[in-house]
Design a protein around this motif. Sequence first.
Motif, PDB file in Angstrom:
ATOM      1  N   UNK A 125       0.816  -1.216   0.000  1.00 10.12           N
ATOM      2  CA  UNK A 125       0.000   0.000   0.000  1.00 10.12           C
ATOM      3  C   UNK A 125       0.848   1.264   0.000  1.00 10.12           C
ATOM      4  N   UNK A 139      -6.792  12.057  11.793  1.00 13.06           N
ATOM      5  CA  UNK A 139      -7.532  10.940  12.399  1.00 13.06           C
ATOM      6  C   UNK A 139      -8.837  11.348  13.077  1.00 13.06           C
ATOM      7  N   UNK A 154     -14.582   9.777  11.260  1.00  8.91           N
ATOM      8  CA  UNK A 154     -14.770   8.344  11.033  1.00  8.91           C
ATOM      9  C   UNK A 154     -14.014   7.920   9.780  1.00  8.91           C
ATOM     10  N   UNK A 155     -13.741   6.647   9.693  1.00  2.61           N
ATOM     11  CA  UNK A 155     -13.004   6.106   8.563  1.00  2.61           C
ATOM     12  C   UNK A 155     -13.694   6.446   7.242  1.00  2.61           C
ATOM     13  N   UNK A 156     -15.009   6.263   7.212  1.00  2.00           N
ATOM     14  CA  UNK A 156     -15.759   6.475   5.976  1.00  2.00           C
ATOM     15  C   UNK A 156     -15.748   7.942   5.569  1.00  2.00           C
ATOM     16  N   UNK A 195      -5.922   6.562   6.672  1.00  2.00           N
ATOM     17  CA  UNK A 195      -5.138   5.327   6.750  1.00  2.00           C
ATOM     18  C   UNK A 195      -3.633   5.536   6.712  1.00  2.00           C
ATOM     19  N   UNK A 196      -3.161   6.653   6.155  1.00  2.00           N
ATOM     20  CA  UNK A 196      -1.724   6.834   5.997  1.00  2.00           C
ATOM     21  C   UNK A 196      -1.263   8.221   6.453  1.00  2.00           C
ATOM     22  N   UNK A 197      -1.335   8.466   7.769  1.00  2.00           N
ATOM     23  CA  UNK A 197      -0.810   9.736   8.263  1.00  2.00           C
ATOM     24  C   UNK A 197       0.706   9.764   8.092  1.00  2.00           C
ATOM     25  N   UNK A 255       2.411  11.104  13.484  1.00  2.00           N
ATOM     26  CA  UNK A 255       1.578  10.215  14.296  1.00  2.00           C
ATOM     27  C   UNK A 255       1.256  10.752  15.683  1.00  2.00           C
ATOM     28  N   UNK A 259      -4.825  -5.345  13.170  1.00  2.00           N
ATOM     29  CA  UNK A 259      -3.885  -4.257  12.891  1.00  2.00           C
ATOM     30  C   UNK A 259      -2.581  -4.457  13.640  1.00  2.00           C
ATOM     31  N   UNK A 299       1.036   3.959  13.584  1.00  2.00           N
ATOM     32  CA  UNK A 299      -0.071   4.574  12.845  1.00  2.00           C
ATOM     33  C   UNK A 299       0.275   4.933  11.400  1.00  2.00           C
ATOM     34  N   UNK A 319       0.589   1.205   9.391  1.00  2.00           N
ATOM     35  CA  UNK A 319      -0.294   0.143   9.847  1.00  2.00           C
ATOM     36  C   UNK A 319      -0.382  -0.969   8.817  1.00  2.00           C
ATOM     37  N   UNK A 342      -2.735  -4.095   7.840  1.00  2.00           N
ATOM     38  CA  UNK A 342      -4.102  -4.504   8.124  1.00  2.00           C
ATOM     39  C   UNK A 342      -4.421  -5.812   7.424  1.00  2.00           C
ATOM     40  N   UNK A 384      -4.081  -2.444   2.061  1.00  2.00           N
ATOM     41  CA  UNK A 384      -4.956  -1.952   3.132  1.00  2.00           C
ATOM     42  C   UNK A 384      -6.345  -2.573   2.943  1.00  2.00           C
ATOM     43  N   UNK A 411     -10.350  -2.611   4.743  1.00  2.00           N
ATOM     44  CA  UNK A 411     -11.204  -1.842   5.646  1.00  2.00           C
ATOM     45  C   UNK A 411     -12.576  -2.484   5.800  1.00  2.00           C
ATOM     46  N   UNK A 412     -13.117  -2.347   6.987  1.00  2.00           N
ATOM     47  CA  UNK A 412     -14.541  -2.489   7.261  1.00  2.00           C
ATOM     48  C   UNK A 412     -15.238  -3.694   6.643  1.00  2.00           C
ATOM     49  N   UNK A 464     -18.099  -6.473   6.334  1.00  2.00           N
ATOM     50  CA  UNK A 464     -19.532  -6.470   6.717  1.00  2.00           C
ATOM     51  C   UNK A 464     -20.124  -7.828   6.398  1.00  2.00           C
ATOM     52  N   UNK A 514     -21.479   6.873  10.789  1.00  2.00           N
ATOM     53  CA  UNK A 514     -21.580   5.404  10.819  1.00  2.00           C
ATOM     54  C   UNK A 514     -22.839   4.877  11.524  1.00  2.00           C
ATOM     55  N   UNK A 532     -11.046   8.393  20.746  1.00  2.00           N
ATOM     56  CA  UNK A 532     -11.564   8.010  19.427  1.00  2.00           C
ATOM     57  C   UNK A 532     -12.306   6.677  19.488  1.00  2.00           C
ATOM     58  N   UNK A 572     -15.300   4.540  17.388  1.00  2.00           N
ATOM     59  CA  UNK A 572     -16.067   4.617  16.139  1.00  2.00           C
ATOM     60  C   UNK A 572     -16.518   3.249  15.659  1.00  2.00           C
ATOM     61  N   UNK A 583     -14.704   0.113  17.598  1.00  2.00           N
ATOM     62  CA  UNK A 583     -13.252   0.332  17.588  1.00  2.00           C
ATOM     63  C   UNK A 583     -12.911   1.466  18.539  1.00  2.00           C
ATOM     64  N   UNK A 590      -9.843  -3.513  14.620  1.00  2.00           N
ATOM     65  CA  UNK A 590     -10.729  -2.399  14.270  1.00  2.00           C
ATOM     66  C   UNK A 590     -11.866  -2.910  13.397  1.00  2.00           C
ATOM     67  N   UNK A 591     -12.822  -2.030  13.148  1.00  2.00           N
ATOM     68  CA  UNK A 591     -13.912  -2.262  12.193  1.00  2.00           C
ATOM     69  C   UNK A 591     -14.632  -3.602  12.389  1.00  2.00           C
TER      70      UNK A 591
END
Lengths: 167, 439
Positions: free
Chosen positions: A24, A99, A102-104, A139-141, A144, B176, B180, B183, B185, B206, B208-209, B211, B342, B382, B384, B398, B430-431
């Motif tokens: 990634x 950060x 939310x992720x979305x 996802x990629x800061x 940190x 994870x 940061x 990461x 995943x 990467x 994510x999420x 479902x 969310x 945090x 979420x 999370x 997470x997620x």
Amino acid sequence: MNVLSKVIALGVLSVMAACTNNDPSALGGGAGGNGSILPGSPSDPQSPAYFQQTVGDRLLFEVDQSTLTGQAQTILQGQADWLLANTDFVATIEGHADEQGTREYNLALGARRANAAREYLISRGVAGNRLTTVSFGKERPIEICSTEECYSKNRRAVTVLTGSTLG
Amino acid sequence: MMRFLTSLLLGLTVLAAPVYAQSGPLRLELDQGIIEPLPFAVPNFVPDGPAATQYANDLSRVVAADLTGTGLFREISSDAFISRVSSFEAPVQFADWKAINAEALVTGAVNVSGKRLTVRFRVWDVFSGQELGNGLQFSGTTDGWRRMAHKVADQVYTRVTGESGYFDSRVAFVSESGPKNQRLKRLAIMDYDGANVQYLTDSAAIVLAPRFSPSGDRLLYTSYETGQPRIYVLDVDRVKRTELKTQDGTMSFSPRFSPDGRSIVYSLIQGGNTDLWKMDLASGQSVRLTNTPAIETAPSYSPDGSQIVFESDRSGTPQLYIMPANGGEATRISFKQGRYGTPVWSSRGDLIAFTKQNKGRFHIGVMRTDGSEERLLTSSFLDEGPTWSPNGRVIMFTRESQGASGRATLYSVDISGRNLRPVRTPDGGSDPSWGPLQK
């Protein structure tokens, strides 16, 4: 560093190679690397190193915003000039968020930021088919810590030279 | 796994019940605000031979841990026991259990024959001296002993609360590791209590999420394996994934199944703008559900499939909206101070769980579907991404800790706001997506 040198090699060799690399961060030269190895010499105005260091490959955004600041527009003008002078290169513009969110939402926000940069470059004459966008959300800061000092550097759009049209 | 499931299903047998006079059985009413957990005892199940001893002990401990983990029950230590249960058939010495204030008692026996394990159990209302429901027997392979323990605990939970349980269920999540800014995943699946972690992808891209599908057979998730975020569907048993073709040159993410499992709703980014779309899985055809310059994401269906709750910043900040499942006019339901995201509709249909960001803190909360009766269940740097337990009583989410050493951890909390606890995973997590009760 390994990752960065990979991106560099791909940049010289092939347009699409970066897309087949599953690492990634290979796509995130702006996302992970801090640039001790650079393609070409920063003193060569036609080198990607010059683009990254002297022109400036990244612009920062205010919290939740995708509006281009005056400073961002100045950097983009420099990027446009460089891309117009170095027509061999294509670029991927990465959108990122801090950060806090939310992720979305951050994924969508990163896309807005990348697109704002792309639209500006197009308005300055860069062909749209040379510019793709991708959002990494939060996802990629690159920084940190969890303070505004770091957040402000993570809310960014990074123009990554991903290849040469000459192949 | 399939073979085990089948044998488990076939192995369900009702034991002949002893006859007792009936009068007001033991019952924990969950809606009346449980303050004091109900004391119970699970003496180690009786093994019918040396091969069964370890299974009998382990199985009883998992049953007890399931019940204790709800926060609704409190286990009485075996140190306090007066009676020893050395035979499953022998009459229960209720006086001995009353004396140590055990209100519920679970007795059981385990038989192991080759690779086959059979557990029999009974649930007792100690103070009335009655059996709660009928004795039951589950059979399966020895490999599946934890699932049989969860099934026993689900039965106990159901008999005492009158509601279905959630212990025999699985959770898909993102495992994870690393700092940061780097990461790694991986998609993973585990039992609801963190046991039996299985990795479904490597960490090359990467992810994510995840479902779950309504039946638990498939997972939707987002992966960067092409370089762009795109939606994939994964067959859980075969660990086989397929990319869902949305539209060329676009990013897609935040997918969720419809309640019938036949279509998905998701976010698609075009020209920097994120809207909601719906895809029929059989035909692969997508139709647009929203068309605004705002961000529309994190969609979730109502259990009857008629409506979708989602997040949009069309008012200027992210807020929650409900629209008909085929698109159309959306109604805003979040109005208190802060930013909302969310939203997830409970399978019971009565509540929507959400993430809220306000004054620099994050919260997991619930509200009724019209936005009323908002309650915040958690608060941290945090929190979420809530997901509901199959019975709608517990939420998993999370929690990411602050700073350079920050780490993501799965947590669960009761919808009363009590019983906040971490869910143990080998690495960070997470997620989460909580799957259905297994058959």
